[in-house]
Structure formats: C-alpha cells, structure tokens
Design a protein around this motif. Sequence first.
Motif, PDB file in Angstrom:
ATOM      1  N   LYS A  66       0.775  -1.161   0.125  1.00 40.71           N
ATOM      2  CA  LYS A  66       0.098   0.006  -0.166  1.00 40.71           C
ATOM      3  C   LYS A  66       0.929   1.124  -0.115  1.00 40.71           C
ATOM      4  CE  LYS A  66      -3.597  -2.414   2.535  1.00 40.71           C
ATOM      5  NZ  LYS A  66      -4.432  -2.604   3.858  1.00 40.71           N
ATOM      6  N   HIS A  67       1.526   1.486  -1.152  1.00 41.09           N
ATOM      7  CA  HIS A  67       2.636   2.507  -1.248  1.00 41.09           C
ATOM      8  C   HIS A  67       2.303   4.007  -0.973  1.00 41.09           C
ATOM      9  CE1 HIS A  67       4.759  -0.871  -2.628  1.00 41.09           C
ATOM     10  NE2 HIS A  67       4.204  -1.060  -3.770  1.00 41.09           N
ATOM     11  N   ALA A  68       1.093   4.309  -1.654  1.00 36.73           N
ATOM     12  CA  ALA A  68       0.358   5.669  -1.494  1.00 36.73           C
ATOM     13  C   ALA A  68       0.303   5.925   0.065  1.00 36.73           C
ATOM     14  CB  ALA A  68      -0.761   5.899  -2.358  1.00 36.73           C
ATOM     15  N   LEU A  69      -0.285   5.032   0.643  1.00 42.95           N
ATOM     16  CA  LEU A  69      -0.734   5.107   2.033  1.00 42.95           C
ATOM     17  C   LEU A  69       0.525   5.147   2.882  1.00 42.95           C
ATOM     18  CD1 LEU A  69      -3.323   5.443   3.537  1.00 42.95           C
ATOM     19  CD2 LEU A  69      -3.558   2.845   3.765  1.00 42.95           C
ATOM     20  N   MET A  70       1.320   4.416   2.519  1.00 45.04           N
ATOM     21  CA  MET A  70       2.612   4.494   3.143  1.00 45.04           C
ATOM     22  C   MET A  70       3.332   5.894   3.430  1.00 45.04           C
ATOM     23  SD  MET A  70       6.197   4.465   3.013  1.00 45.04           S
ATOM     24  CE  MET A  70       6.778   4.210   1.476  1.00 45.04           C
ATOM     25  N   GLU A  71       3.082   6.614   2.135  1.00 46.88           N
ATOM     26  CA  GLU A  71       3.995   8.019   1.908  1.00 46.88           C
ATOM     27  C   GLU A  71       3.044   9.064   2.768  1.00 46.88           C
ATOM     28  OE1 GLU A  71       4.375   8.709  -1.995  1.00 46.88           O
ATOM     29  OE2 GLU A  71       5.770   7.055  -2.561  1.00 46.88           O
ATOM     30  N   GLN A  72       1.698   8.469   2.982  1.00 49.70           N
ATOM     31  CA  GLN A  72       0.893   9.771   3.776  1.00 49.70           C
ATOM     32  C   GLN A  72       1.176   9.390   5.262  1.00 49.70           C
ATOM     33  OE1 GLN A  72      -1.107  12.192   3.413  1.00 49.70           O
ATOM     34  NE2 GLN A  72      -1.336  12.271   5.764  1.00 49.70           N
ATOM     35  N   VAL A  73       1.340   8.387   5.731  1.00 52.57           N
ATOM     36  CA  VAL A  73       1.622   8.122   6.943  1.00 52.57           C
ATOM     37  C   VAL A  73       3.113   8.615   7.315  1.00 52.57           C
ATOM     38  CG1 VAL A  73       1.818   6.435   9.017  1.00 52.57           C
ATOM     39  CG2 VAL A  73      -0.019   6.406   7.476  1.00 52.57           C
ATOM     40  N   ALA A  74       4.107   8.262   6.450  1.00 52.25           N
ATOM     41  CA  ALA A  74       5.432   8.783   6.480  1.00 52.25           C
ATOM     42  C   ALA A  74       5.346  10.170   6.547  1.00 52.25           C
ATOM     43  CB  ALA A  74       6.088   8.193   5.310  1.00 52.25           C
ATOM     44  N   HIS A  75       4.791  10.939   6.253  1.00 54.85           N
ATOM     45  CA  HIS A  75       4.644  12.478   6.346  1.00 54.85           C
ATOM     46  C   HIS A  75       4.394  12.776   7.548  1.00 54.85           C
ATOM     47  CE1 HIS A  75       2.872  16.458   6.354  1.00 54.85           C
ATOM     48  NE2 HIS A  75       3.551  16.901   5.235  1.00 54.85           N
ATOM     49  N   GLN A  76       3.228  11.943   8.263  1.00 59.43           N
ATOM     50  CA  GLN A  76       2.990  12.455   9.562  1.00 59.43           C
ATOM     51  C   GLN A  76       4.103  11.956  10.605  1.00 59.43           C
ATOM     52  OE1 GLN A  76       0.859  14.797   8.596  1.00 59.43           O
ATOM     53  NE2 GLN A  76      -0.475  14.151  10.322  1.00 59.43           N
ATOM     54  N   THR A  77       4.729  10.960  10.136  1.00 56.52           N
ATOM     55  CA  THR A  77       5.925  10.381  11.100  1.00 56.52           C
ATOM     56  C   THR A  77       6.793  11.580  11.341  1.00 56.52           C
ATOM     57  OG1 THR A  77       5.428   8.311  10.374  1.00 56.52           O
ATOM     58  CG2 THR A  77       7.397   8.522  11.391  1.00 56.52           C
ATOM     59  N   ILE A  78       7.155  12.030  10.045  1.00 59.44           N
ATOM     60  CA  ILE A  78       8.144  13.144   9.941  1.00 59.44           C
ATOM     61  C   ILE A  78       7.930  14.303  10.923  1.00 59.44           C
ATOM     62  CG2 ILE A  78       9.523  14.534   8.625  1.00 59.44           C
ATOM     63  CD1 ILE A  78      10.556  11.470   8.612  1.00 59.44           C
ATOM     64  N   VAL A  79       6.454  14.720  10.686  1.00 62.95           N
ATOM     65  CA  VAL A  79       6.018  15.650  11.361  1.00 62.95           C
ATOM     66  C   VAL A  79       6.318  15.589  12.874  1.00 62.95           C
ATOM     67  CG1 VAL A  79       3.850  16.929  12.322  1.00 62.95           C
ATOM     68  CG2 VAL A  79       4.101  16.343   9.696  1.00 62.95           C
ATOM     69  N   MET A  80       5.682  14.249  13.410  1.00 64.87           N
ATOM     70  CA  MET A  80       6.151  14.213  14.963  1.00 64.87           C
ATOM     71  C   MET A  80       7.581  14.107  15.340  1.00 64.87           C
ATOM     72  SD  MET A  80       4.596  13.400  17.781  1.00 64.87           S
ATOM     73  CE  MET A  80       2.644  13.426  16.868  1.00 64.87           C
ATOM     74  N   GLN A  81       8.557  13.446  14.647  1.00 56.91           N
ATOM     75  CA  GLN A  81       9.951  13.497  14.704  1.00 56.91           C
ATOM     76  C   GLN A  81      10.633  14.741  14.649  1.00 56.91           C
ATOM     77  OE1 GLN A  81      11.679  10.954  11.843  1.00 56.91           O
ATOM     78  NE2 GLN A  81      10.912   9.104  12.908  1.00 56.91           N
ATOM     79  N   PHE A  82       9.984  16.060  13.916  1.00 55.03           N
ATOM     80  CA  PHE A  82      10.530  17.177  13.885  1.00 55.03           C
ATOM     81  C   PHE A  82       9.999  18.023  15.128  1.00 55.03           C
ATOM     82  CE2 PHE A  82      12.463  16.997   9.995  1.00 55.03           C
ATOM     83  CZ  PHE A  82      12.634  17.873   9.527  1.00 55.03           C
ATOM     84  N   ILE A  83       8.885  17.808  15.697  1.00 55.22           N
ATOM     85  CA  ILE A  83       8.259  18.206  16.910  1.00 55.22           C
ATOM     86  C   ILE A  83       9.142  17.926  18.205  1.00 55.22           C
ATOM     87  CG2 ILE A  83       6.417  18.389  18.544  1.00 55.22           C
ATOM     88  CD1 ILE A  83       4.468  18.220  15.977  1.00 55.22           C
ATOM     89  N   LEU A  84       9.545  16.539  18.048  1.00 57.00           N
ATOM     90  CA  LEU A  84      10.051  15.924  19.169  1.00 57.00           C
ATOM     91  C   LEU A  84      11.705  16.418  19.083  1.00 57.00           C
ATOM     92  CD1 LEU A  84       9.244  12.232  18.970  1.00 57.00           C
ATOM     93  CD2 LEU A  84       8.244  13.901  20.642  1.00 57.00           C
ATOM     94  N   GLU A  85      12.271  16.807  18.077  1.00 56.75           N
ATOM     95  CA  GLU A  85      13.592  17.553  17.761  1.00 56.75           C
ATOM     96  C   GLU A  85      13.580  18.741  18.421  1.00 56.75           C
ATOM     97  OE1 GLU A  85      16.562  16.167  17.213  1.00 56.75           O
ATOM     98  OE2 GLU A  85      15.680  14.240  17.038  1.00 56.75           O
ATOM     99  N   LEU A  86      12.446  19.315  18.013  1.00 54.64           N
ATOM    100  CA  LEU A  86      12.263  20.753  18.337  1.00 54.64           C
ATOM    101  C   LEU A  86      12.254  20.993  19.976  1.00 54.64           C
ATOM    102  CD1 LEU A  86      12.057  23.910  17.448  1.00 54.64           C
ATOM    103  CD2 LEU A  86       9.655  23.409  17.502  1.00 54.64           C
ATOM    104  N   ALA A  87      11.596  20.025  20.508  1.00 52.94           N
ATOM    105  CA  ALA A  87      11.377  20.047  21.991  1.00 52.94           C
ATOM    106  C   ALA A  87      12.739  19.747  22.383  1.00 52.94           C
ATOM    107  CB  ALA A  87      10.416  19.229  22.428  1.00 52.94           C
TER     108      ALA A  87
END
Length: 375
Positions: free
Chosen positions: A205-226
């Motif tokens: 499910k490649h398209a769905l994986m790319e969507q969830v990957a986007h949200q994963t990087i969002v969360m990781q960027f928030i954690l790095e900022l904190a």
Amino acid sequence: MTTIDYSVWDHIEVSDDEDDTHPNIDTPSLFRWRHQARMERMEAFNQKGLELERSLAESKKKLAEVQRRVQELSVASTDESKAALSKAQAEEKQMKKDERSWQRKLDDHRQEEKKTPWNVDTLSKEGFSKSVVNVKPEVKEETEEEKEQKHKSFVEKNEKQIKHFGMLRRWDDSQKYLSDNPHLVCEETANYLVIMCIDLEVEEKHALMEQVAHQTIVMQFILELAKSLKVDPRGCFRQFFTKIKTADQQYQDAFNDELESFKGRVRGRAKIRIEKAMKEYEEEERQKRLGPGGLDPVEVYESLPSELQKCFDDKDIQMLQDAISKLDPTEAKHHMKRCIESGLWVPNSRADEEADKDPEDGDEPQYEELKKEDQ
C-alpha cells in the motif's frame, strides 16, 4: 512610655567619607587606605579568635586522652604502673591548668570583640543567604523491557487515535488534532507510526505508506524541536506548525529531504522483512517435505543424474531399474539410499516380507510406485 536605649550607638566608628580632610590630601585614596587597614585589623583579630578556639579544642582533646590513661592505670597494682599513674595524674593536672588558661584567653577575646566599635562593615550582617535554582530532576534511564512495556501500554490505549493522526494531510488539521489530544505528542506515537509505515509497505500500500510517513516526520520534527528547546514536546508543537507554515525554502527543503530519506529507509526495511518471511516460509515447507531419513526430496532429485531424473519424471519403475543397473554399484547404492531417506523412493514392505520367506527368489528388491514432490 517606653524609652529607647541609644547607648548602643555610642561606640560606632563612623564612615570614612564623613571625615574632613586637608585639601592637599587625596581623599579617595585616604578612604581606601583607612578601609584597607581596618579590614586587615579585623582579619587579624578574627584569625586570633580562630587560633584560640583551635588551641582550646586541642587542649580538651589532650586532657581527655590523659584522663583515659589515668582511668586505665588506676586499677594497676605493680610499682611500674603506679609510677606511670603518678606521671599521668601530673599531666592531667597540667592539662586542666592549660585548658583553663586557653578558655580564659578565649573569653577575654570575645569580650574584646564585643567592645570593638561598629563600622560600616559590621553594622549589619546577612540574616540568611539562599539561592534557589530550578533544576530539572534527573530522570532514571529506562531499561529496554520498561520501554517496551511502556510502548505496548500506550499503543493499547491510543492506537485508534494514532492511526487517525497518521491519515491527516493538512497542517491545520494536524495541529488541531494534537491540540485536542496533546498526549499523542511523544516518542511512542512516532515509533508506532514508523512500524505502521513498514507494515503498509509490506502490504504494498505504497500511497498510504507515503501519507503516514509524512505524519511520522511531522512528529519527529516536533520531538527534535522540543529537545533543542529543552521543553516538553506537548508545549512546543504549535511552534513547529507556525514555523513550518511560514518557514523559508531552506527549512521546507530540510523537511522534504528528511521525508524522502525516511521513505527510502522504510522501503529497505520492508524488503528485508519480506525476504526474511520468504526464507522462513521456504524453510517451513522444506521441513514438511523431509523424508524418513531427514533429506529433502527436491534437493535429492536435483542431485540425481539426468537419466535417473527422467525415470522419476516418467514414473517408470522398469526404466529406473535398468538405469540403476547401468551405474557403478557404489554410485547406484549411494543414489538409492538418498532416494529412500528423502522419501523419493519407498520400498515395498510386502515384497520385503516375501523376500524374507523365500530368499532364493533373487537379490533385487521390489518397490512401490515412486513418490516425487511437485517441482
């Protein structure tokens, strides 16, 4: 009416800068010299007091030691012990005299200290001194088992909400959802989203994986900022969304580069997982195929000479016996033994029983129909 006793102020050494000086004298230099000289006198006086206290303490220590010796020698009966007792008693008497002397000197020093006029350096003393620094308490590092249990418990409670966040697309929607569910802003959510991405890639499910990957990087960027701000990530996720929506091209490029890199890592992990699963499946199938002797019939078949393989393909027993008879006896025995151990060739037990009853019928064993796994 209560009267106030002002006599305490009679012996105050006034501030240096209140004295009148001769016009030809450098007044600031004179004040500094006077102050320095007074501080040196005070330091010497205080040092003398410390030495007296130290001497008194040493004298008390020696007296206690002598008194202990007198106590030990008082029960002795020999002449030598009695002589030592007399000497110790004399020392005790002298030590008591020294102690009284040091105590008297210390009392005189303290009396002199009370009579010393006050000055700008002794008029007031610090009542208390306390500095309070807010220090983040040291957090005990969790073990791998504790981290695993914490992650499992968090996912069980919030799996549905994490998946919902993983499917969001717009910045505003993500920010609002985290505002309503701030407990999702944590390491456990990021870890679950990573696993979710790999699972989707394995399921192709490649398209769905790319969507969830986007949200994963969002969360990781928030954690790095904190981490960079040294604050709780729940308190700074709004700053991330404000920054990403108004950021310059360089920040956007950094986000996109990390996203593409992450998707590449996900594909790599999914490929490894698929290959591992295929190997496990093949091994399970191989274990199921193993014959009575523990050999794989497919592997044995592939190791046979081509003329023997043709016999198995045609399922022709007579052709097989003819081919075996043409081989070297040692080689033929080797191949037939492997065929039997793999289950590719099954000897006829009934024929064996008949052969046992009538051994003169011949040495050639008879066999049941050949068994070969589908290729």
